[in-house]
Design a protein around this motif. Sequence first.
Motif: not given
Length: 201
Positions: A13-38
């Motif tokens: 049931r959890v997998l059938s519901r759309p969820g949001g992507a996550s990242s190592d930056f979720d708790l660190n809004p002040g740090y963002a990876p370079p735009e368009g990095r591979p």
Amino acid sequence: MTTRNDALDQLRRVLSRPGGASSDFDLNPGYAPPEGRPLRPAAVLVAFQEGASGLDLLLTKRSSRLKHHPGQIAFPGGKQDEVDSGPVAAALREASEEVGLPPASVEVLGQMQTHETVTGFLITPVIGFIRDAFEPIPEAGEVDEVFSVPLAHVTDPARFSIEARIWRGQERQYYTVPYGPYYIWGATARILRGLAEGMAA
């Protein structure tokens, strides 16, 4: 007590519901990876099996001799190779190589949304149920230990905490969900946190 089938149905049931992507930056809004990095595609197998009191999650402790992430707790998995038809094939292949899990023994329940790491990987977590009993065989040089954690532990939001350390000169916050002597943190804990939030919804 939650039965195996009840737990598997809840995971589906959890997998059938759309969820949001996550990242190592979720708790660190002040740090963002370079735009368009591979980003290199990767996949991990979040595999559950029957335990003494319900479903258990299979995890590994990476070898302390590895160059990257030595001694860390991780799901079986790795980068997606050209021979892989997609994330599921990559996760099953890596689990076979790292812990000796036969792909035919795994019932794939679905996939979670991707997780972006600070090291430039885009990980797809593949959720599976290990139908057959098997004896883990840690891959020499890569895996020091294979162990299990109760599903109820890693899907209880109250078990998670936020900690911090200095990384590249900046304070970086991250989730942890310790279990006994095992310090589960970083991307592994963040993926499990997403699963816990879905189970609690």
